[in-house]
Design a protein around this motif. Sequence first.
Motif, PDB file in Angstrom:
ATOM      1  N   PRO A 117      39.710  67.566  35.061  1.00 32.05           N
ATOM      2  CA  PRO A 117      39.881  68.117  36.584  1.00 32.05           C
ATOM      3  C   PRO A 117      39.374  67.251  37.426  1.00 32.05           C
ATOM      4  N   GLU A 118      38.292  66.319  37.182  1.00 32.15           N
ATOM      5  CA  GLU A 118      37.914  65.558  38.148  1.00 32.15           C
ATOM      6  C   GLU A 118      38.980  64.471  38.581  1.00 32.15           C
ATOM      7  N   LEU A 119      40.081  64.088  37.872  1.00 31.40           N
ATOM      8  CA  LEU A 119      41.122  63.139  38.221  1.00 31.40           C
ATOM      9  C   LEU A 119      41.897  63.669  39.070  1.00 31.40           C
ATOM     10  N   LEU A 120      42.456  64.946  38.933  1.00 26.39           N
ATOM     11  CA  LEU A 120      43.330  66.024  39.873  1.00 26.39           C
ATOM     12  C   LEU A 120      42.516  65.884  41.130  1.00 26.39           C
ATOM     13  N   LYS A 121      41.318  66.100  41.008  1.00 27.74           N
ATOM     14  CA  LYS A 121      40.517  66.168  42.467  1.00 27.74           C
ATOM     15  C   LYS A 121      40.713  64.961  43.150  1.00 27.74           C
ATOM     16  N   ALA A 122      40.790  63.674  42.434  1.00 30.83           N
ATOM     17  CA  ALA A 122      40.766  62.481  43.094  1.00 30.83           C
ATOM     18  C   ALA A 122      42.090  62.172  43.562  1.00 30.83           C
ATOM     19  N   ILE A 123      43.141  62.579  42.886  1.00 32.93           N
ATOM     20  CA  ILE A 123      44.646  62.465  43.594  1.00 32.93           C
ATOM     21  C   ILE A 123      44.555  63.346  44.649  1.00 32.93           C
ATOM     22  N   ALA A 124      44.232  64.576  44.567  1.00 31.33           N
ATOM     23  CA  ALA A 124      44.230  65.150  46.194  1.00 31.33           C
ATOM     24  C   ALA A 124      43.478  64.697  47.192  1.00 31.33           C
ATOM     25  N   ALA A 125      42.334  64.308  46.734  1.00 30.53           N
ATOM     26  CA  ALA A 125      41.367  63.593  47.625  1.00 30.53           C
ATOM     27  C   ALA A 125      42.102  62.518  48.673  1.00 30.53           C
ATOM     28  N   ASP A 126      43.009  61.815  47.889  1.00 32.31           N
ATOM     29  CA  ASP A 126      43.712  60.688  48.252  1.00 32.31           C
ATOM     30  C   ASP A 126      44.964  60.762  49.285  1.00 32.31           C
ATOM     31  N   GLY A 127      45.242  62.283  49.153  1.00 30.45           N
ATOM     32  CA  GLY A 127      46.407  62.837  50.144  1.00 30.45           C
ATOM     33  C   GLY A 127      47.789  62.501  49.286  1.00 30.45           C
ATOM     34  N   HIS A 128      47.762  62.591  47.990  1.00 27.56           N
ATOM     35  CA  HIS A 128      48.972  62.341  47.386  1.00 27.56           C
ATOM     36  C   HIS A 128      49.557  63.864  47.030  1.00 27.56           C
ATOM     37  N   THR A 129      50.876  64.096  47.057  1.00 25.11           N
ATOM     38  CA  THR A 129      51.433  65.143  46.739  1.00 25.11           C
ATOM     39  C   THR A 129      51.467  65.438  45.215  1.00 25.11           C
ATOM     40  N   ILE A 130      50.831  66.731  44.646  1.00 19.65           N
ATOM     41  CA  ILE A 130      50.821  67.088  43.386  1.00 19.65           C
ATOM     42  C   ILE A 130      51.765  67.994  43.134  1.00 19.65           C
ATOM     43  N   GLY A 131      52.663  67.810  41.959  1.00 17.17           N
ATOM     44  CA  GLY A 131      53.839  68.696  41.613  1.00 17.17           C
ATOM     45  C   GLY A 131      53.350  68.941  40.047  1.00 17.17           C
ATOM     46  N   ASN A 132      54.017  70.164  39.716  1.00 22.41           N
ATOM     47  CA  ASN A 132      54.253  70.759  38.362  1.00 22.41           C
ATOM     48  C   ASN A 132      55.047  70.207  37.372  1.00 22.41           C
ATOM     49  N   HIS A 133      54.475  69.749  36.212  1.00 17.42           N
ATOM     50  CA  HIS A 133      55.304  68.940  35.056  1.00 17.42           C
ATOM     51  C   HIS A 133      54.995  69.866  33.921  1.00 17.42           C
ATOM     52  N   THR A 134      54.717  71.245  34.068  1.00 21.41           N
ATOM     53  CA  THR A 134      54.557  72.353  33.008  1.00 21.41           C
ATOM     54  C   THR A 134      53.260  72.084  32.500  1.00 21.41           C
ATOM     55  N   PHE A 135      52.751  73.090  31.805  1.00 21.24           N
ATOM     56  CA  PHE A 135      51.395  73.066  31.120  1.00 21.24           C
ATOM     57  C   PHE A 135      51.407  72.287  29.841  1.00 21.24           C
ATOM     58  N   SER A 136      52.400  72.407  28.914  1.00 19.34           N
ATOM     59  CA  SER A 136      52.581  71.714  27.650  1.00 19.34           C
ATOM     60  C   SER A 136      53.393  70.746  27.383  1.00 19.34           C
ATOM     61  N   HIS A 137      54.326  70.364  28.530  1.00 24.31           N
ATOM     62  CA  HIS A 137      55.137  69.191  28.340  1.00 24.31           C
ATOM     63  C   HIS A 137      56.008  69.329  27.305  1.00 24.31           C
ATOM     64  N   VAL A 138      56.772  70.560  27.254  1.00 21.80           N
ATOM     65  CA  VAL A 138      57.681  70.909  26.284  1.00 21.80           C
ATOM     66  C   VAL A 138      59.078  70.828  26.991  1.00 21.80           C
ATOM     67  N   THR A 139      60.181  70.827  26.110  1.00 21.99           N
ATOM     68  CA  THR A 139      61.714  70.839  26.620  1.00 21.99           C
ATOM     69  C   THR A 139      62.110  72.263  27.110  1.00 21.99           C
ATOM     70  N   LEU A 140      62.255  72.644  28.165  1.00 19.27           N
ATOM     71  CA  LEU A 140      62.245  73.831  28.847  1.00 19.27           C
ATOM     72  C   LEU A 140      63.553  74.694  28.359  1.00 19.27           C
ATOM     73  N   THR A 141      64.630  73.882  27.991  1.00 23.80           N
ATOM     74  CA  THR A 141      66.026  74.294  27.785  1.00 23.80           C
ATOM     75  C   THR A 141      65.687  74.748  26.181  1.00 23.80           C
ATOM     76  N   LYS A 142      64.884  74.708  25.650  1.00 22.87           N
ATOM     77  CA  LYS A 142      64.599  74.865  24.483  1.00 22.87           C
ATOM     78  C   LYS A 142      63.857  76.029  24.240  1.00 22.87           C
ATOM     79  N   ILE A 143      63.196  76.791  25.005  1.00 23.74           N
ATOM     80  CA  ILE A 143      62.281  77.917  24.882  1.00 23.74           C
ATOM     81  C   ILE A 143      62.937  78.972  25.553  1.00 23.74           C
ATOM     82  N   PRO A 144      62.373  80.223  25.398  1.00 22.89           N
ATOM     83  CA  PRO A 144      62.858  81.530  26.039  1.00 22.89           C
ATOM     84  C   PRO A 144      62.677  81.463  27.396  1.00 22.89           C
ATOM     85  N   VAL A 145      63.482  82.192  28.180  1.00 21.16           N
ATOM     86  CA  VAL A 145      63.328  82.140  29.670  1.00 21.16           C
ATOM     87  C   VAL A 145      61.959  82.629  30.152  1.00 21.16           C
TER      88      VAL A 145
END
Length: 282
Positions: A139-167
Motif C-alpha cells: 500500500p505504501e507504493l500506491l500512496k507514493a504513486i498518488a503523492a506524485d500526481g500520477h493517474t491511477i487506474g484499475n487493472h483488476t484485483f487478481s489479473h485474470v482474463t475477464l472474458t473467461k470468467i462469469p459476468v
Amino acid sequence: MRGLICPFALFVCFVVGCSPAEEKAVMKEVEASETAAQKVYRGDRQNQATEQKSDAFWKRASVEVYRSPEELLAQDARERRHGLVLDKIARGPGDKHELALTFDDGPHPDLTLKLLALLKQENVKATFFVIGKMVEKHPELLKAIAADGHTIGNHTFSHVTLTKIPVADIQVEYRANNDIVKKTIGQNMKFCRPPGGDYDSDVIHAAEACGLTTVLWTDDPGDYANPGDNVIEERTLAKLTNGGIILLHDGVKETLDVLPQIIAYAKKKGFSFVTIDEFSKK
C-alpha cells in the motif's frame, strides 16, 4: 453464454422435469456460481485468486490472453461496422501532439520507486494501472504513486482474463480493486484496463457498472517479455503518433533502463506527455 449456464439448467428442470438427484445437482451448481465471487471478494477482505484454482472458469482465466495494437484496432473497426458503441478510450485526440505513458501490473516492490523517481526527474506524469492484490501487499507504493500526481487506474484485483470468467465476477474483480485503492489512498478510480487488452461488450459494461471507463493502447513494445533495451526502444519510437497510448509495465528493469531515451526522443519530436485523465477531458 458466459454466466447463463446455471439459469438455463434451472429452466430445463422446470419445463422438462428433473429427478431429485438432478435437481439437487443443478441447485448445487447455481449456489457455486452465486458464491464464486465471494472467493475473490469477501466483505472488507480482498483475497488472492489462488483460492479459485479448483474452479473451471478460473483455470481458463489464469491463462493470459494478449491483444496486439493491430488486433485491438481491428476489433474496434468491427464494432463500428456493426454500430456497436462501447465506452472505451483507444487513443487520445489525433490533433494534439501528445502521448500517454501507461504502466501496468504494479505496484512493484523493487522498481516502482525508481520509476517514480525517473518520471519526476523528467517532469512527466503517467497513468498506473494497478493490480489489487499488489496494492494489498504494498500500500505504501500506491500512496507514493498518488503523492506524485500520477493517474491511477484499475487493472483488476487478481489479473485474470475477464472474458473467461462469469459476468458477475468481472464486476467483482473491478469492485475489489476499487475498494482496496479507495481504502488505501481515499481516491475513486475512473479508468480501468482489462488484462491483456482482452475485452468484449460484457467486460466493457461490467466496467461501466463499477464507474470505470476502459482504456486500451496504440503502442506496445512487448516489454513484459524482456526483449532487450534496444528492442523496447525501437518498437516504441517507431509508432509514436498524436494521441498515442503507450503500454509499458511497472516492474520491468529493461523498461526502466530505456525510458529516459524514449522520453527524450519524444520530447525532441515535439510531443508532450499527459495522463489518461487529461486525454479524457479533451
